[in-house]
Design an enzyme around this catalytic site. Structure first.
Site, PDB file in Angstrom:
ATOM      1  N   GLY A  36       1.076  -1.252  -0.582  1.00  0.00           N
ATOM      2  CA  GLY A  36       0.074   0.181   0.152  1.00  0.00           C
ATOM      3  C   GLY A  36       0.972   0.839  -0.289  1.00  0.00           C
ATOM      4  N   HIS A  37       1.565   1.191   0.422  1.00  0.00           N
ATOM      5  CA  HIS A  37       2.463   2.331   0.840  1.00  0.00           C
ATOM      6  C   HIS A  37       3.653   2.738  -0.591  1.00  0.00           C
ATOM      7  CE1 HIS A  37       3.067   1.468   5.319  1.00  0.00           C
ATOM      8  NE2 HIS A  37       2.115   2.570   5.089  1.00  0.00           N
ATOM      9  N   GLN A  61      -1.597  10.179  17.792  1.00  0.00           N
ATOM     10  CA  GLN A  61      -3.062   9.445  17.345  1.00  0.00           C
ATOM     11  C   GLN A  61      -2.530   8.267  18.415  1.00  0.00           C
ATOM     12  OE1 GLN A  61      -0.769   9.383  13.355  1.00  0.00           O
ATOM     13  NE2 GLN A  61      -2.080   7.979  13.039  1.00  0.00           N
ATOM     14  N   MET A 184      -4.075  -4.467   1.805  1.00  0.00           N
ATOM     15  CA  MET A 184      -3.033  -4.025   3.357  1.00  0.00           C
ATOM     16  C   MET A 184      -3.219  -2.825   4.275  1.00  0.00           C
ATOM     17  SD  MET A 184      -0.542  -5.319   0.482  1.00  0.00           S
ATOM     18  CE  MET A 184      -0.539  -6.549  -0.311  1.00  0.00           C
TER      19      MET A 184
END
Ligand code: PAF
Length: 311
Positions: A36-37, A61, A184
């Site tokens: 995905g990255h 976060q 992913m």
């Protein structure tokens, strides 16, 4: 490929490139990089002269009971992926570099951060908005790339960029899926084989609703019911909702504009999220709708090229 650990060294180097007129692309990440990255980086490398990847597990976060301490880390593999993918620079700050002693200013997103993950993870998007604003101020990119899997994060960041007049273009890149449909995520590494199998019901449900939508189903209740009928193997369904693709307002009745069907669920101790976009054909899309759906509709990404595809 250069690695920087301090803001000063990174900004010094980047200012040279900026004054030469080079276009700077930015991919903010928390590391443990996957395909995905890789898709975000590929998009940046294609569109920009310089690609900067940040790797920073942002404490602001994570809630007090969340997985900050055990969030997966694999710096050597991340370096290798970035090098092979054509990244120019990695920014790898310590927490004290981003939040030095005395730090006290946060970015508070508005209603777009309220529902879905915002309701389940109070303060999460405040932490995301704050760190992304800081990273934008440090890197000063022309374009920044985010994955559609974090759909609400994309909406929060787009809204923040508009509201604060941040001079950066936001590009949303379609979710990358395993050949069997699982979206992913770095957190997939938490899943043992049984939970990994159970997790597949999320994408199965979303894609069933997407198929029904493609065949003409427009009733929001029926679309949710179709997805829900597949999402039976989870331990806790946190939400399964249809939301306006741009404002994230709740959708009731007929779907006549671009919407996202979003899910979050616990599979054992692992929290997973996923979504699909449902865009009625021949919808008159506003410029803002187009911002949200353009990448996602144009190109659909699936590792191995087989199996179910996201919208
Ligand atoms: O999507 C992520 O990995 C994070 O939320 C981000 C955007 C890098 C901010 O910490």
């Amino acid at each position: 490929m250069l690695t920087f650990r301090t803001i000063k060294s990174l900004t010094q180097c980047l200012s040279g490139y900026r004054t030469s007129g080079l276009r700077i692309g930015f991919v903010p990440t928390m590391g443990f990089l996957h395909d995905g990255h890789r898709a975000l980086i590929a998009e940046s490398v294609e569109r920009c002269d310089i690609t900067v990847v940040s790797i920073f597990v942002n404490p602001a976060q994570f809630g007090p009971t969340e997985d900050l301490e055990r969030y997966p880390r694999a710096l050597d593999a991340d370096h290798e992926l970035c090098r092979k993918a054509g990244v120019s620079m990695i920014f790898l700050p310590d927490a004290s570099e981003i939040y030095p002693p005395g730090f006290q200013t946060f970015v508070e997103p508005g209603p777009v951060a309220g529902p879905l993950c915002g309701a389940v993870r109070p303060g999460h998007f405040r932490g995301v908005a704050t760190v992304v604003t800081k990273l934008f101020a440090i890197v000063q990119p022309d374009v920044a790339f985010f994955g559609q899997k974090d759909f609400q994060q994309c909406a929060v960041i787009r809204q923040m960029v508009r509201d604060l007049n941040l001079p950066v273009e936001i590009v949303t890149v379609p979710t990358v899926r395993e050949p069997d449909g699982l979206a992913m995520s770095s957190r997939n590494s938490y899943l043992g084989p049984t939970d990994r199998k159970r997790a597949l019901c999320l994408s199965r449900g979303l894609l069933a609703a997407q198929a029904a939508f493609a065949e003409g189903e427009r009733d929001s209740g029926r679309l949710i019911a179709i997805a829900q009928s597949q999402i039976t193997a989870v331990d806790q369904l946190q939400y399964l909702e249809l939301r306006d693709a741009q404002t994230l307002e709740a959708i009731h009745g007929l779907v006549d504009k671009p919407v996202a069907l979003c899910v979050a669920a616990m599979i054992g101790p692992t929290r997973l999220i996923d979504n699909v976009l449902l865009t009625p054909p021949r919808t008159a899309l506003s410029d803002r709708d187009l911002e949200v759906v353009s990448c996602a509709v144009d190109r659909q990404v699936n590792v191995g090229g087989q199996g179910s595809r996201p919208s």
